[in-house]
Motif scaffolding. Structure first.
Motif: not given
Length: 276
Positions: A63-68, A78-80, A111-116
């Motif tokens: 369910g993850v679309d892209f890496e940033m 930066a982690a986020m 790097k800090s997890g998932l964001v939506k």
């Protein structure tokens, strides 16, 4: 070697995004290349460089679309970054990178997890920033013979929020560099000074905030810092579930219900495209 890029801004917090198909080699000299790209006199000029990679196979099945990945102007990673996340969401749509045409909600791995992030009908982007995390609690800080009480919050990256009575008296350029590297922050810290403004009838609570970002210095806006500021204001009884955070570059709306994720809503704009 040349790179195709686009320049984006989230309330003046600006970023270089590499165009689809472009890449940077993670080899010796990588940090210096980031520094040169961000240089405002000899490069493109930005607070950071952002790399967006579509995820295939296992990444998508989860369910993850892209890496940033986000790199600060000093070359550190930066982690986020909340403002970068809004820019990335619009970048994905404008470049047709989504697998399904018309998709306006994405899951990004950082790097800090998932964001939506979700694109709204009015052109703004609402980002589910996830749950705020405990950091160091309430701590004491000092700079230039001034003593401060800071509320610390992690939004996937560390923040120290200092509430003041008059933000116009804050010497951010002088104090930020000292507080960022306080011995309590072995990995450095983002520093926010915030003033809760008198409430106007029928209007959302407003908080005026200025930020010193680790790896960048003074920036015109900080998405994660705005989220941390609202959470810190809630924990100290200053505000309720939501507020407008007024930054040097504009305003973000932040909402946080107890036990739920922090939601950040604001604009993102493409400034120009080029080759360097």
């Amino acid at each position: 070697m040349s790179l195709k890029f686009s320049k984006w801004t989230g309330l003046g917090n600006d970023f270089v995004l590499l165009e689809p198909g472009e890449s940077l080699d993670f080899v010796d000299g990588f940090e210096q290349r980031i520094i040169k790209l961000c240089d405002r006199r000899f490069g493109i000029g930005a607070d950071g460089v952002v790399l967006v990679t579509p995820l295939e196979g296992d990444g998508c099945t989860k369910g993850v679309d892209f890496e940033m990945r986000i790199f600060n102007a000093d070359g550190s990673e930066a982690a986020m970054c909340g403002n970068a996340t809004r820019c990335v969401a619009k970048f994905i749509v404008s470049r047709g990178l989504a697998k399904d045409v018309g998709t306006k909600v994405f899951v990004l791995h950082t790097k800090s997890g998932l964001v939506k992030p979700s694109l709204l009908e009015d052109g703004r982007v609402c980002v589910d920033m996830g749950l705020p995390r405990d950091f160091l609690g309430s701590i004491k800080l000092s700079a230039d013979s001034f003593d401060f009480t800071a509320e610390t919050v992690s939004m996937g990256n560390p923040h120290a929020v200092i509430f003041v009575d008059d933000i116009e008296k804050i010497q951010l350029e002088k104090w930020g560099s000292v507080l960022e590297v306080d011995r309590q922050f072995p990995d450095r810290c983002n520093i926010e000074f915030a003033q809760v403004l008198p409430a106007e009838q029928g209007a959302p609570t407003q908080i005026r905030m200025r930020v010193w970002e680790r790896g960048c210095g003074v920036t015109m806006a900080c998405g994660t810092g705005s989220c941390a500021t609202l959470v810190a204001a809630q924990r100290t009884g200053r505000v309720g579930a939501e507020a407008d955070i007024i930054l040097d570059g504009g305003t973000l709306h932040i909402k946080h219900q107890d036990g739920g994720p922090v939601l950040m809503t604001g604009p993102a704009t493409e400034v120009f495209r080029g080759t360097i």
